[in-house]
Design a protein around this motif. Structure first.
Motif, PDB file in Angstrom:
ATOM      1  N   GLU A  62       0.844  -1.190   0.000  1.00 26.83           N
ATOM      2  CA  GLU A  62       0.000   0.000   0.000  1.00 26.83           C
ATOM      3  C   GLU A  62       0.878   1.238   0.000  1.00 26.83           C
ATOM      4  OE1 GLU A  62      -2.942  -0.139   3.069  1.00 26.83           O
ATOM      5  OE2 GLU A  62      -3.136   2.053   3.058  1.00 26.83           O
ATOM      6  N   LEU A  63       0.765   2.013  -1.049  1.00 26.62           N
ATOM      7  CA  LEU A  63       1.562   3.239  -1.158  1.00 26.62           C
ATOM      8  C   LEU A  63       1.089   4.209  -0.070  1.00 26.62           C
ATOM      9  CD1 LEU A  63       3.767   4.481  -2.928  1.00 26.62           C
ATOM     10  CD2 LEU A  63       1.970   5.410  -4.404  1.00 26.62           C
ATOM     11  N   THR A  64       2.043   4.810   0.629  1.00 28.36           N
ATOM     12  CA  THR A  64       1.685   5.731   1.706  1.00 28.36           C
ATOM     13  C   THR A  64       2.091   7.145   1.338  1.00 28.36           C
ATOM     14  OG1 THR A  64       3.749   5.000   2.719  1.00 28.36           O
ATOM     15  CG2 THR A  64       1.722   4.135   3.658  1.00 28.36           C
ATOM     16  N   ASN A  65       1.476   8.098   2.001  1.00 28.56           N
ATOM     17  CA  ASN A  65       1.742   9.502   1.721  1.00 28.56           C
ATOM     18  C   ASN A  65       3.226   9.802   1.904  1.00 28.56           C
ATOM     19  OD1 ASN A  65       0.956  12.051   0.960  1.00 28.56           O
ATOM     20  ND2 ASN A  65       0.634  12.725   3.079  1.00 28.56           N
ATOM     21  N   ASP A  66       3.752   9.397   3.060  1.00 35.19           N
ATOM     22  CA  ASP A  66       5.189   9.568   3.291  1.00 35.19           C
ATOM     23  C   ASP A  66       5.916   8.340   2.779  1.00 35.19           C
ATOM     24  OD1 ASP A  66       4.983  12.026   4.603  1.00 35.19           O
ATOM     25  OD2 ASP A  66       4.290  10.982   6.412  1.00 35.19           O
ATOM     26  N   PRO A  68      -4.034   4.685  -2.748  1.00 35.98           N
ATOM     27  CA  PRO A  68      -5.269   5.348  -2.291  1.00 35.98           C
ATOM     28  C   PRO A  68      -5.506   6.625  -3.096  1.00 35.98           C
ATOM     29  CG  PRO A  68      -3.767   4.877  -0.450  1.00 35.98           C
ATOM     30  CD  PRO A  68      -2.994   4.670  -1.710  1.00 35.98           C
ATOM     31  N   THR A  69      -6.744   6.907  -3.410  1.00 38.46           N
ATOM     32  CA  THR A  69      -7.040   8.129  -4.189  1.00 38.46           C
ATOM     33  C   THR A  69      -6.602   9.372  -3.414  1.00 38.46           C
ATOM     34  OG1 THR A  69      -9.279   8.090  -3.289  1.00 38.46           O
ATOM     35  CG2 THR A  69      -8.972   7.150  -5.484  1.00 38.46           C
ATOM     36  N   SER A  70      -6.521   9.252  -2.098  1.00 35.20           N
ATOM     37  CA  SER A  70      -6.122  10.419  -1.291  1.00 35.20           C
ATOM     38  C   SER A  70      -4.697  10.881  -1.584  1.00 35.20           C
ATOM     39  CB  SER A  70      -6.260  10.094   0.197  1.00 35.20           C
ATOM     40  OG  SER A  70      -5.408   8.998   0.516  1.00 35.20           O
ATOM     41  N   LEU A  71      -3.892  10.025  -2.226  1.00 36.39           N
ATOM     42  CA  LEU A  71      -2.517  10.431  -2.536  1.00 36.39           C
ATOM     43  C   LEU A  71      -2.445  11.310  -3.784  1.00 36.39           C
ATOM     44  CD1 LEU A  71      -0.339   7.234  -1.936  1.00 36.39           C
ATOM     45  CD2 LEU A  71      -1.070   8.997  -0.338  1.00 36.39           C
ATOM     46  N   PHE A  72      -3.553  11.328  -4.557  1.00 36.02           N
ATOM     47  CA  PHE A  72      -3.483  12.050  -5.827  1.00 36.02           C
ATOM     48  C   PHE A  72      -3.624  13.557  -5.624  1.00 36.02           C
ATOM     49  CE2 PHE A  72      -4.256   7.829  -7.349  1.00 36.02           C
ATOM     50  CZ  PHE A  72      -3.663   7.789  -8.611  1.00 36.02           C
ATOM     51  N   LEU A  73      -2.840  14.303  -6.377  1.00 36.03           N
ATOM     52  CA  LEU A  73      -2.970  15.754  -6.441  1.00 36.03           C
ATOM     53  C   LEU A  73      -3.854  16.079  -7.650  1.00 36.03           C
ATOM     54  CD1 LEU A  73       0.880  16.402  -6.133  1.00 36.03           C
ATOM     55  CD2 LEU A  73      -0.782  16.197  -4.263  1.00 36.03           C
ATOM     56  N   THR A  74      -4.163  17.337  -7.806  1.00 36.88           N
ATOM     57  CA  THR A  74      -4.982  17.745  -8.956  1.00 36.88           C
ATOM     58  C   THR A  74      -4.142  18.684  -9.823  1.00 36.88           C
ATOM     59  OG1 THR A  74      -6.908  17.632  -7.529  1.00 36.88           O
ATOM     60  CG2 THR A  74      -7.175  18.788  -9.627  1.00 36.88           C
ATOM     61  N   ASN A  75      -4.048  18.380 -11.088  1.00 36.08           N
ATOM     62  CA  ASN A  75      -3.240  19.265 -11.936  1.00 36.08           C
ATOM     63  C   ASN A  75      -4.075  20.452 -12.425  1.00 36.08           C
ATOM     64  OD1 ASN A  75      -4.764  18.409 -14.072  1.00 36.08           O
ATOM     65  ND2 ASN A  75      -3.108  17.315 -15.126  1.00 36.08           N
ATOM     66  N   LYS A  76      -3.453  21.319 -13.222  1.00 33.79           N
ATOM     67  CA  LYS A  76      -4.123  22.548 -13.635  1.00 33.79           C
ATOM     68  C   LYS A  76      -5.449  22.293 -14.351  1.00 33.79           C
ATOM     69  CE  LYS A  76      -0.248  23.978 -15.335  1.00 33.79           C
ATOM     70  NZ  LYS A  76       0.773  24.649 -16.174  1.00 33.79           N
ATOM     71  N   SER A  77      -5.502  21.180 -15.084  1.00 36.47           N
ATOM     72  CA  SER A  77      -6.733  20.880 -15.827  1.00 36.47           C
ATOM     73  C   SER A  77      -7.735  20.110 -14.977  1.00 36.47           C
ATOM     74  CB  SER A  77      -6.395  20.044 -17.064  1.00 36.47           C
ATOM     75  OG  SER A  77      -5.240  20.536 -17.673  1.00 36.47           O
TER      76      SER A  77
END
Lengths: 625, 625
Positions: A194-198, A220-229
């Motif tokens: 499981e990929l973790t934030n840190d 987890p979807t919580s790790l994703f950032l949102t790009n300009k688009s």
């Protein structure tokens, strides 16, 4: 031929499912490869012991009739429905948990799923391990059990979970290591990481996961950032991590609520597929990829070119190396110029003997070097393999003519009337000397003038302590020997990590003008572990100096870019050794020479003692005749 | 039958021999069993590498013709002629040493000696180990290699030898442990232990030597004191040590100058023979000796009395136990008196059922108890083995008459019209529950009145971490199972030591009035190592409370004196685990019950992880039917 760009395998993981058929349709509509979901629904919750059997007339889960068998197998990976505390201090909780877990495992077998995900939360896993082990030993069940662990748990997390006094060795990796050891390193046991934030501060710890049988990385979807688009993207650090694992051919899993709802879940899949596509474009078009794809972590028995004759196909593969012969050409060219000055070049002839000429690539390289430097050369190609001699004679008649003399003999048995200025050979194995280059060249150095040049003039072996669950399992399954852990293997080390950097082991130089040549060697090396690890064996590598500073290398820190002729060697251990960070790993290697054969023996004496592997070369040896 | 008093096996070790034939005559004249001497004489000293072969026309040693073959074999044990530093930092020294040593080893094989003694002086032994290992692997050579180490080396000795900074773990035992591990615990490798003036302060360290394959104890004459009559004697501490090792059937060796010359060398032999004679007189006449001699360290598969029928001989051995039935008689007597007061004794009858009556020893004990207490009893003897029923019926007709009713049934299947006041059984195995006493008595407790008494009413298993090279080697050689290290063995643990004291594991009580009886058990125990050790497995023991405080026990700290019916159990480990003093040894044991069988699983999780042994009872189980 351009390699096809493939689509990433990426699953969708959901915490609960109302209608399994709908859920799969939704998964596929959003482009995901398959669905990961609990098989049991909380509404079927049962108390097994304390509550007696009052629920026994209720079904334990949804019906297997909800999907057809093929659909269950291809589109569903099971996830444990809840955390069963099989290792609770409370006996009743423990017994209930084990019964509940066993029920789920039986249902996984009934549905004939391929994978079942079981999370662990700490290192108290003995009863869980026993329950799983009993299932893994059952030869009728075929599913894999994927142990789900977070890849990193920093101090903060641990304190939140009320374990302020946890020892340093209690990391998710240690939990996993305990599980796989207790379960006798079963090949049916894998990792869902499981990929973790840190990420771990220490990059080495990421590499260590890379040496484990990771089958899935859960993001987890919580790790994703949102790009300009407005689309989901991962941070640079996470991207780097994903890129590393792309070479392992694993699955990815998206889990959690859609945090970019206006774009739809499929955008997560598309982002990962975008990373995969880029990975393929930058890797799958390289020469290295073309020649090595498919060989990762496959064991090969080392060649015995002295005892056996190589096959045409083997020659063909080696001849395709774009780097090796360029380096040889460069080395011969420099040697020619040192041997014959520009002033002498029209008058003075240089005798070059290629010993072990094979199908002629070194002859070609030498001729090209002569042409480039405008030196006059007289070439001899000595080869013992009659099939390769056939190729050489054809080349002579069609192309080379009088410039090249073909000698069909073992280099140790040819007594010519003139001697060589330059003796060129390519007799090196994965650790340099293991195809008996020292013995062959010692036997052939009579052919060289007293001031003559040997190309190569030096080669050295290097070794590094290695962890690799994958390769260790492959060795254990190898049926070629009675003691499979006593033979070295040639293997493209991929699913592995080095516990410390490689170090120099043995050296051979040519020509060897010692009064009595002794090619026995003994070396003792101390490594220092960079992290807690399981020592499964040693990687073996070499470098070789052809002429002056023209060299070739497969040693990790100095690997000649794009050179593909050699994979490393792997020297296994009979039993894996547990290593703590900063432990000294002491290893002893012997190269032993008898009148008939050459072999290696090796042992570890720190942090604990192993057996001496391969005594008398009983399992692996290289024939001198 | 009085056992014969045997003569001690004691050899004479000399530093040099001029005429081997004379030396042997002198050895025998002084009553010693055989001679230990160097095979090579310094006058034959050769330089192997640096000096070339200039000595090659000289013999390397005396001629084998000096003695006949039988004499070499029976009267000579070889001793390495000098210290070859096979692990010198200097390459030339190292190579010369290995060649010299190999030459001696070849000569030992040529003479067909049985033993060859090789001293080691420190822990740098990798090249020596490799040379020996290659010889030990050679199936044509049969001699044993006895590694000679001082049993203790105190700080003073170490400083004298210029090793002031040696780590604590660098003791002679650690050197030896390294040697045997590197040589894959070869059964051809043994110990020649040199008694030192100072013994280890910690008595546990002496016990640890006792767990190794000691073949000889070498006693320097300098250790002997002189008694009032001028004869050589050993100190009390040394005597105690010798006495401990006398049970191992090893040889003793006297070495060094005669320090009591007016008495002759034979006096050293006579003193040791005197100790041996005393040892035999105080031990070989005991009941325990009579029944257990010859069984030391021999592996036996545990009985399966429920699934198989015991043989007459087995019953006979068990019936000879002088303690067990006395304790049962005492327990029944006390229970009878508690059940029926003195006032009621002529009127009130007590029903006693003996379940698993065998050939009747418990019936006899119960009848004797009734007679002693003058209580009226009605006896039932229940037995499933038809052969034992035959014995019981014969006893009934010849002796017991109407007092005893014989029931030829499995106790779980008999439904009588009246119930028992006292249920007596002896269904216990080496760890109590392993012959399925819990399952049998749970099935039979229907036979007991609500306020009835079960004899025994409780039993408990105990385990202790054990080091034993000998038993581990025996397990490795066992051909009964595919995974011989996954089965427990019944074994009279002799050549072993306990790394920590035993601890309580599982408990069973009868009658068991739980609503739902569950005989599954799980236990986790932490031990603390008393010294550096090699953990080879666990010893298993039991105690049993028959009635109130009348008990029987084979647990080391509470063993019932002279009781011989049970040997301990040994639970091996697949791979030995290295242990440091004060390490926590954590072990997990499971007793698992299915509808068909009962089995144990076990694993270690500290200081390192083992596999879980015997998953699903794949190697060892006890049948319920």
């Amino acid at each position: 031929m351009t390699p096809t760009i493939k689509t990433v395998r990426c699953a969708l993981s959901v915490p609960t499912v109302v209608d399994i058929s709908d859920a799969i349709n939704n998964t596929i509509d959003n482009k995901f490869t398959y669905l990961i979901c609990p098989l049991f629904h909380p509404r079927f919750k049962r108390e097994h012991i304390a509550g007696g059997l009052k629920h026994q007339e209720l079904p334990m889960s949804r019906s297997d009739l909800d999907l057809n068998a093929e659909c269950w197998q291809n589109y569903v990976v099971g996830h444990l429905s809840k955390f069963y505390n099989c290792d609770s201090e409370d006996e009743m909780t423990r017994k209930n948990a084990i019964i509940g877990l066993s029920e789920e495992l039986r249902f996984v077998a009934h549905l004939n799923l391929t994978n079942f995900v079981i999370p662990i939360r700490n290192g108290n896993i003995e009863n869980l391990a026993r329950t799983l082990n009993n299932n893994l030993m059952n030869k009728l069940a075929l599913y894999n059990i994927l142990i789900r662990v977070p890849m990193h748990m920093d101090r903060l997390n641990i304190e939140i979970e009320n374990f302020p006094a946890r020892p340093k060795c209690d990391t998710p990796w240690n939990w996993w290591q305990k599980m796989r050891t207790l379960c006798e390193e079963s090949t049916r046991l894998g990792l869902a990481l499981e990929l973790t934030n840190d990420l771990p501060e220490d990059e080495e710890e990421i590499h260590r996961w890379f040496a484990e049988p990771v089958r899935m990385v859960i993001i987890p979807t919580s790790l994703f950032l949102t790009n300009k688009s407005g689309f989901p993207v991962l941070s640079k650090a996470h991207q780097k991590f994903i890129n590393k694992f792309l070479s392992l051919d694993i699955d990815f899993v998206i889990e959690g609520a859609n945090r970019h709802s206006e774009k739809g879940m499929s955008k997560y899949f598309e982002y990962l597929n975008f990373l995969y596509k880029n990975y393929q474009l930058s890797n799958n078009t390289t020469n290295t990829y073309k020649f090595t794809k498919g060989y990762e972590d496959c064991l090969q028995n080392p060649l015995q070119p002295l005892m056996d004759n190589l096959e045409s196909q083997v020659y063909e593969v080696f001849e395709k190396d774009p780097i090796k012969y360029a380096q040889y050409k460069k080395a011969v060219a420099e040697a020619l110029c040192d041997r014959v000055s520009d002033e002498e070049k029209t008058s003075k002839e240089t005798v070059i003997m290629v010993v072990g000429a094979g199908r002629g690539p070194l002859v070609k390289a030498a001729m090209q070097a002569a042409a480039d430097t405008e030196r006059k050369v007289k070439l001899f190609a000595i080869e013992k393999n009659p099939n390769a001699i056939n190729t050489l004679l054809n080349l002579k008649h069609s192309l080379w003519g009088d410039k090249v003399t073909i000698i069909a003999k073992d280099m140790r048995d040819w007594y010519p009337t003139e001697k060589a200025d330059i003796l060129v050979s390519e007799l090196l194995g994965s650790i340099g000397d293991n195809e008996l280059s020292p013995e062959c060249l010692d036997g052939a150095q009579r052919l060289l003038k007293d001031d003559g040049i040997s190309i190569p003039y030096r080669y050295r072996s290097f070794i590094a302590p290695v962890q690799s669950y994958k390769i260790y399992s492959e060795v254990k399954r190898c049926k070629d020997y009675e003691h499979p852990h006593e033979a070295p293997y040639v293997v493209l080390l991929n699913n592995h990590c080095r516990i410390d950097d490689e170090k120099f082991l043995f050296e051979f130089t040519h020509p060897n003008r010692a009064e009595k040549i002794d090619n026995n060697r003994y070396g003792k090396l101390d490594f220092q572990a960079k992290f807690d690890a399981t020592l499964h064996g040693f990687g073996g590598y070499f470098d070789s100096h052809l002429y002056k500073d023209v060299d070739i290398s497969i040693t990790p820190s100095t690997h000649s870019p794009d050179m593909i002729s050699w994979f490393p060697m792997f020297f296994p251990l009979k039993n894996p050794i547990n290593i703590k960070k900063n432990d000294t790993i002491t290893v002893h290697f012997w190269r032993c020479v008898s009148s008939k054969q050459v072999w290696y023996e090796w042992c570890v004496t720190s942090p604990s003692n192993s057996v001496i592997h391969n005594p008398n070369g009983r399992t692996y040896w290289i024939g001198l005749h």
